[in-house]
Design a protein around this motif. Sequence first.
Motif, mmCIF file in Angstrom:
data_model
loop_
_atom_site.group_PDB
_atom_site.id
_atom_site.type_symbol
_atom_site.label_atom_id
_atom_site.label_comp_id
_atom_site.label_asym_id
_atom_site.label_seq_id
_atom_site.Cartn_x
_atom_site.Cartn_y
_atom_site.Cartn_z
ATOM 1 N N TYR A 141 -20.472 21.822 -3.638
ATOM 2 C CA TYR A 141 -21.234 20.601 -3.933
ATOM 3 C C TYR A 141 -20.330 19.540 -4.555
ATOM 4 N N ALA A 142 -19.582 19.940 -5.582
ATOM 5 C CA ALA A 142 -18.734 18.981 -6.295
ATOM 6 C C ALA A 142 -17.648 18.417 -5.383
ATOM 7 N N LEU A 143 -16.982 19.300 -4.653
ATOM 8 C CA LEU A 143 -15.877 18.852 -3.798
ATOM 9 C C LEU A 143 -16.362 18.051 -2.597
ATOM 10 N N THR A 144 -17.475 18.470 -1.989
ATOM 11 C CA THR A 144 -18.003 17.725 -0.837
ATOM 12 C C THR A 144 -18.452 16.338 -1.262
ATOM 13 N N THR A 145 -19.190 16.266 -2.364
ATOM 14 C CA THR A 145 -19.626 14.959 -2.875
ATOM 15 C C THR A 145 -18.422 14.089 -3.180
ATOM 16 N N GLU A 146 -17.416 14.687 -3.819
ATOM 17 C CA GLU A 146 -16.235 13.922 -4.224
ATOM 18 C C GLU A 146 -15.409 13.478 -3.022
ATOM 19 N N THR A 147 -15.229 14.351 -2.022
ATOM 20 C CA THR A 147 -14.418 13.958 -0.863
ATOM 21 C C THR A 147 -15.134 12.902 -0.019
ATOM 22 N N ILE A 148 -16.458 13.022 0.117
ATOM 23 C CA ILE A 148 -17.212 11.994 0.849
ATOM 24 C C ILE A 148 -17.149 10.672 0.097
ATOM 25 N N GLU A 149 -17.365 10.750 -1.211
ATOM 26 C CA GLU A 149 -17.308 9.531 -2.037
ATOM 27 C C GLU A 149 -15.920 8.908 -1.980
ATOM 28 N N ASP A 150 -14.885 9.746 -2.044
ATOM 29 C CA ASP A 150 -13.515 9.228 -1.976
ATOM 30 C C ASP A 150 -13.248 8.537 -0.644
ATOM 31 N N SER A 151 -13.792 9.110 0.434
ATOM 32 C CA SER A 151 -13.625 8.484 1.749
ATOM 33 C C SER A 151 -14.269 7.100 1.778
ATOM 34 N N PHE A 152 -15.476 7.007 1.232
ATOM 35 C CA PHE A 152 -16.172 5.716 1.186
ATOM 36 C C PHE A 152 -15.447 4.724 0.271
ATOM 37 N N VAL A 153 -14.946 5.232 -0.856
ATOM 38 C CA VAL A 153 -14.205 4.375 -1.787
ATOM 39 C C VAL A 153 -12.932 3.850 -1.127
ATOM 40 N N LEU A 154 -12.263 4.692 -0.335
ATOM 41 C CA LEU A 154 -11.062 4.243 0.369
ATOM 42 C C LEU A 154 -11.382 3.119 1.352
ATOM 43 N N ILE A 155 -12.564 3.177 1.971
ATOM 44 C CA ILE A 155 -12.989 2.080 2.854
ATOM 45 C C ILE A 155 -13.114 0.792 2.048
ATOM 46 N N ILE A 156 -13.723 0.893 0.860
ATOM 47 C CA ILE A 156 -13.887 -0.287 -0.005
ATOM 48 C C ILE A 156 -12.518 -0.812 -0.445
ATOM 49 N N TYR A 157 -11.603 0.086 -0.805
ATOM 50 C CA TYR A 157 -10.265 -0.336 -1.220
ATOM 51 C C TYR A 157 -9.513 -1.003 -0.073
ATOM 52 N N GLN A 158 -9.753 -0.531 1.165
ATOM 53 C CA GLN A 158 -9.116 -1.173 2.327
ATOM 54 C C GLN A 158 -9.589 -2.603 2.467
ATOM 55 N N ILE A 159 -10.870 -2.841 2.211
ATOM 56 C CA ILE A 159 -11.423 -4.205 2.278
ATOM 57 C C ILE A 159 -10.766 -5.067 1.202
ATOM 58 N N THR A 160 -10.596 -4.487 -0.001
ATOM 59 C CA THR A 160 -10.066 -5.248 -1.134
ATOM 60 C C THR A 160 -8.559 -5.465 -1.044
ATOM 61 N N PHE A 161 -7.813 -4.414 -0.723
ATOM 62 C CA PHE A 161 -6.351 -4.476 -0.816
ATOM 63 C C PHE A 161 -5.620 -4.476 0.526
ATOM 64 N N GLY A 162 -6.307 -4.124 1.600
ATOM 65 C CA GLY A 162 -5.654 -4.014 2.903
ATOM 66 C C GLY A 162 -5.327 -2.566 3.228
ATOM 67 N N LYS A 163 -5.418 -2.234 4.504
ATOM 68 C CA LYS A 163 -5.262 -0.845 4.954
ATOM 69 C C LYS A 163 -3.888 -0.269 4.629
ATOM 70 N N LYS A 164 -2.835 -1.029 4.900
ATOM 71 C CA LYS A 164 -1.471 -0.537 4.713
ATOM 72 C C LYS A 164 -1.198 -0.190 3.251
ATOM 73 N N THR A 165 -1.598 -1.070 2.342
ATOM 74 C CA THR A 165 -1.376 -0.849 0.917
ATOM 75 C C THR A 165 -2.116 0.387 0.434
ATOM 76 N N VAL A 166 -3.355 0.571 0.907
ATOM 77 C CA VAL A 166 -4.156 1.727 0.497
ATOM 78 C C VAL A 166 -3.551 3.022 1.034
ATOM 79 N N ILE A 167 -3.031 2.998 2.275
ATOM 80 C CA ILE A 167 -2.398 4.199 2.841
ATOM 81 C C ILE A 167 -1.176 4.600 2.012
ATOM 82 N N TYR A 168 -0.351 3.612 1.645
ATOM 83 C CA TYR A 168 0.800 3.905 0.791
ATOM 84 C C TYR A 168 0.339 4.489 -0.549
#
Length: 198
Positions: free
Chosen positions: A13-40
């Motif tokens: 439960y904890a890891l699935t919630t966290e990994t899904i949330e992290d995936s969604f947060v990474l999408i938000i960070y891509q919008i804010t900072f750009g895909k390349k910067t977030v990948i690095y």
Amino acid sequence: MNFDIIIFATALYALTTETIEDSFVLIIYQITFGKKTVIYGLVFASITVASILAVLVIYGIPNIEAYSEYVVKGSGIFLIGLGGYWVIRFLLVKTGTLKEESEESELKQKSITKSFAPFMMVFVELLEILAILIPFVLTNHIIETSLSVVVSIGISVVLMFVIGGRLRSKFENKLSQVKMFAGMALILSGVIIILHVK
């Protein structure tokens, strides 16, 4: 050692919630900072967290096993505190006391932190996962933890491939809502870790 279904369910439960949330947060960070910067940021943060975990497993765990009860409780308290922070932040945004994305917007405007900010933000996300894993690994629930890691990563990857791209535009300015759901999961996980993990 018997398979503990409560440990497995909690870790899953904890890891699935966290990994899904992290995936969604990474999408938000891509919008804010750009895909390349977030990948690095993701690559460097992953290397850093993996190094911390390796040092803990090789050198740290044998030395802290005698204090495992305190480490487990500390990890649980950390997760409850972090979860509480995200729930409170969501409530402050909802009431208008705090502006959505204020921290990310400020960091984005500062050129010095523009490339470092994604690393720090992703690093914090990965530290949450580390805080979930340590109590289970330290208390020798390796099978339950390993199985939950594999299943949770599989679920989050499938969900991101199926719905992640379609929801990208809907996640803009929604960080507090995404983190609020993860915060509730962290609180529940922290409570179960404190009460059940031995």
